[in-house]
Design a protein around this motif. Structure first.
Motif, PDB file in Angstrom:
ATOM      1  N   VAL A  58       0.454  -0.645   0.068  1.00 15.90           N
ATOM      2  CA  VAL A  58      -0.068  -0.162   0.082  1.00 15.90           C
ATOM      3  C   VAL A  58       1.358   0.941   0.067  1.00 15.90           C
ATOM      4  N   LYS A  59       1.841   1.231   0.356  1.00 11.41           N
ATOM      5  CA  LYS A  59       2.830   2.512   1.088  1.00 11.41           C
ATOM      6  C   LYS A  59       3.666   2.307  -0.557  1.00 11.41           C
ATOM      7  N   LEU A  60       4.180   1.828  -1.328  1.00  7.25           N
ATOM      8  CA  LEU A  60       4.806   1.845  -2.476  1.00  7.25           C
ATOM      9  C   LEU A  60       3.578   2.373  -3.573  1.00  7.25           C
ATOM     10  N   LEU A  61       2.505   1.460  -3.843  1.00  4.63           N
ATOM     11  CA  LEU A  61       1.917   2.001  -4.314  1.00  4.63           C
ATOM     12  C   LEU A  61       1.325   3.797  -4.264  1.00  4.63           C
ATOM     13  N   ASP A  62       1.483   3.792  -3.239  1.00  2.00           N
ATOM     14  CA  ASP A  62       0.883   5.057  -3.101  1.00  2.00           C
ATOM     15  C   ASP A  62       2.509   5.934  -2.940  1.00  2.00           C
ATOM     16  N   GLN A  63       3.240   6.074  -2.968  1.00  2.51           N
ATOM     17  CA  GLN A  63       4.078   6.310  -3.034  1.00  2.51           C
ATOM     18  C   GLN A  63       4.516   6.304  -4.877  1.00  2.51           C
ATOM     19  N   TYR A  64       4.305   5.554  -5.458  1.00  2.52           N
ATOM     20  CA  TYR A  64       4.651   5.641  -7.102  1.00  2.52           C
ATOM     21  C   TYR A  64       3.804   6.321  -7.807  1.00  2.52           C
ATOM     22  N   GLY A  65       2.834   6.924  -7.064  1.00  6.13           N
ATOM     23  CA  GLY A  65       1.445   7.458  -7.822  1.00  6.13           C
ATOM     24  C   GLY A  65       0.444   6.936  -7.792  1.00  6.13           C
ATOM     25  N   LEU A  66      -0.178   5.541  -7.785  1.00  5.77           N
ATOM     26  CA  LEU A  66      -1.266   4.849  -8.652  1.00  5.77           C
ATOM     27  C   LEU A  66      -2.241   4.462  -8.069  1.00  5.77           C
ATOM     28  N   ILE A  67      -1.959   5.088  -6.097  1.00  8.32           N
ATOM     29  CA  ILE A  67      -2.958   4.824  -5.640  1.00  8.32           C
ATOM     30  C   ILE A  67      -3.252   6.264  -4.338  1.00  8.32           C
ATOM     31  N   THR A  68      -3.979   6.769  -4.075  1.00  7.15           N
ATOM     32  CA  THR A  68      -3.937   8.061  -2.529  1.00  7.15           C
ATOM     33  C   THR A  68      -4.868   7.608  -1.814  1.00  7.15           C
ATOM     34  N   LYS A  69      -4.757   8.677  -0.959  1.00 11.16           N
ATOM     35  CA  LYS A  69      -5.823   8.420   0.536  1.00 11.16           C
ATOM     36  C   LYS A  69      -6.725   9.624  -0.276  1.00 11.16           C
ATOM     37  N   ALA A  70      -7.709   9.164   0.445  1.00 15.23           N
ATOM     38  CA  ALA A  70      -9.315   9.486   0.083  1.00 15.23           C
ATOM     39  C   ALA A  70      -9.563  10.659   0.752  1.00 15.23           C
ATOM     40  N   SER A  71      -8.771  10.659   1.457  1.00 10.63           N
ATOM     41  CA  SER A  71      -9.130  12.205   3.101  1.00 10.63           C
ATOM     42  C   SER A  71      -7.904  12.377   4.184  1.00 10.63           C
ATOM     43  N   SER A  72      -8.159  13.232   4.676  1.00 11.51           N
ATOM     44  CA  SER A  72      -6.836  13.264   5.530  1.00 11.51           C
ATOM     45  C   SER A  72      -6.864  13.241   7.275  1.00 11.51           C
ATOM     46  N   GLN A  73      -7.964  12.660   7.110  1.00  6.72           N
ATOM     47  CA  GLN A  73      -8.362  12.608   8.298  1.00  6.72           C
ATOM     48  C   GLN A  73      -9.163  10.853   8.872  1.00  6.72           C
ATOM     49  N   ALA A  74      -9.383  10.006   8.880  1.00  2.00           N
ATOM     50  CA  ALA A  74     -10.076   9.052   9.237  1.00  2.00           C
ATOM     51  C   ALA A  74      -9.769   8.527  10.711  1.00  2.00           C
ATOM     52  N   ILE A  75     -11.603   7.858  11.233  1.00  2.00           N
ATOM     53  CA  ILE A  75     -11.606   7.209  12.251  1.00  2.00           C
ATOM     54  C   ILE A  75     -10.393   5.848  12.326  1.00  2.00           C
ATOM     55  N   VAL A  76      -9.596   5.798  12.927  1.00  2.00           N
ATOM     56  CA  VAL A  76      -8.891   4.112  12.584  1.00  2.00           C
ATOM     57  C   VAL A  76      -8.409   3.302  14.105  1.00  2.00           C
ATOM     58  N   ASP A  77      -8.713   2.433  13.994  1.00  2.00           N
ATOM     59  CA  ASP A  77      -7.854   1.027  15.263  1.00  2.00           C
ATOM     60  C   ASP A  77      -6.786   1.478  15.168  1.00  2.00           C
ATOM     61  N   MET A  78      -6.049   2.269  16.063  1.00  2.00           N
ATOM     62  CA  MET A  78      -4.911   1.843  16.268  1.00  2.00           C
ATOM     63  C   MET A  78      -3.635   0.499  16.744  1.00  2.00           C
ATOM     64  N   SER A  79      -4.731  -0.263  16.732  1.00  2.00           N
ATOM     65  CA  SER A  79      -4.194  -1.499  16.726  1.00  2.00           C
ATOM     66  C   SER A  79      -3.428  -2.363  14.836  1.00  2.00           C
ATOM     67  N   ASP A  80      -4.642  -1.974  14.557  1.00  2.00           N
ATOM     68  CA  ASP A  80      -4.348  -2.019  13.038  1.00  2.00           C
ATOM     69  C   ASP A  80      -5.005  -1.095  12.497  1.00  2.00           C
ATOM     70  N   PRO A  81      -4.731   0.024  12.022  1.00  2.00           N
ATOM     71  CA  PRO A  81      -5.187   1.426  11.404  1.00  2.00           C
ATOM     72  C   PRO A  81      -5.402   0.950   9.669  1.00  2.00           C
ATOM     73  N   ALA A  82      -6.631   1.360   9.168  1.00  2.00           N
ATOM     74  CA  ALA A  82      -6.351   1.617   8.208  1.00  2.00           C
ATOM     75  C   ALA A  82      -7.101   2.829   6.905  1.00  2.00           C
ATOM     76  N   PHE A  83      -6.859   2.640   6.445  1.00  2.00           N
ATOM     77  CA  PHE A  83      -7.231   4.015   6.401  1.00  2.00           C
ATOM     78  C   PHE A  83      -7.573   3.708   4.408  1.00  2.00           C
ATOM     79  N   PRO A  84      -8.904   5.327   4.081  1.00  2.00           N
ATOM     80  CA  PRO A  84      -9.415   5.162   2.876  1.00  2.00           C
ATOM     81  C   PRO A  84      -8.789   5.333   1.710  1.00  2.00           C
ATOM     82  N   TYR A  85      -8.673   4.486   0.847  1.00  2.00           N
ATOM     83  CA  TYR A  85      -7.875   5.336  -0.245  1.00  2.00           C
ATOM     84  C   TYR A  85      -8.082   4.929  -2.013  1.00  2.00           C
TER      85      TYR A  85
END
Length: 138
Positions: A60-87
């Motif tokens: 996920v980090k590599l796909l984001d770094q190479y411009g194939l995906i991007t985060k849908a928002s700058s903030q999200a409510i996540v579970d800190m033990s296993d955070p998931a973010f909308p892309y």
């Protein structure tokens, strides 16, 4: 313009060309990686909706770094033990996936006609081209 200015512009242009070549190569390698392609396919199926992906996943980090995906928002409510973010999928990745899917469909269609036609394979390829052309124009 001075010679130093011209030489620095030429050097910068060479670096930019090398970087763009490297960047394109890395994007292509992401489409060859099965795990990265699985993530891209999931986003393509859900497109235009966002998909929650693990924030600390290397692919996920590599796909984001190479411009194939991007985060849908700058903030999200996540579970800190296993955070998931909308892309969401970037247009360049969407176009590549569309091309891949159309090539697979076209190849399947040609193979299907090849198996159904009793004539030689060359003749079947002509039939397939004719059938594909008819579908586009009629």
């Amino acid at each position: 313009m001075s010679v130093i200015h011209i030489s620095s512009r030429i050097a910068k242009r060479k670096k930019d060309i090398a970087f763009n070549k490297f960047y394109s190569k890395q994007q292509d390698s992401m489409f060859q990686d099965s795990q990265a392609l699985e993530i891209l396919e999931e986003l393509y199926v859900q497109h235009p909706n966002a998909v929650c992906l693990p924030m600390y996943n290397q692919k996920v980090k590599l796909l984001d770094q190479y411009g194939l995906i991007t985060k849908a928002s700058s903030q999200a409510i996540v579970d800190m033990s296993d955070p998931a973010f909308p892309y969401i999928l970037q247009p360049i990745a969407e176009d590549r996936l569309k091309k891949m899917h159309s090539t697979i469909r076209m190849h399947f269609f040609v193979v299907k006609l090849t198996l159904a036609c009793p004539a030689r394979v060359e003749f079947c390829m002509r039939c397939a081209c004719y059938a594909i052309a008819r579908r586009r124009f009629f």
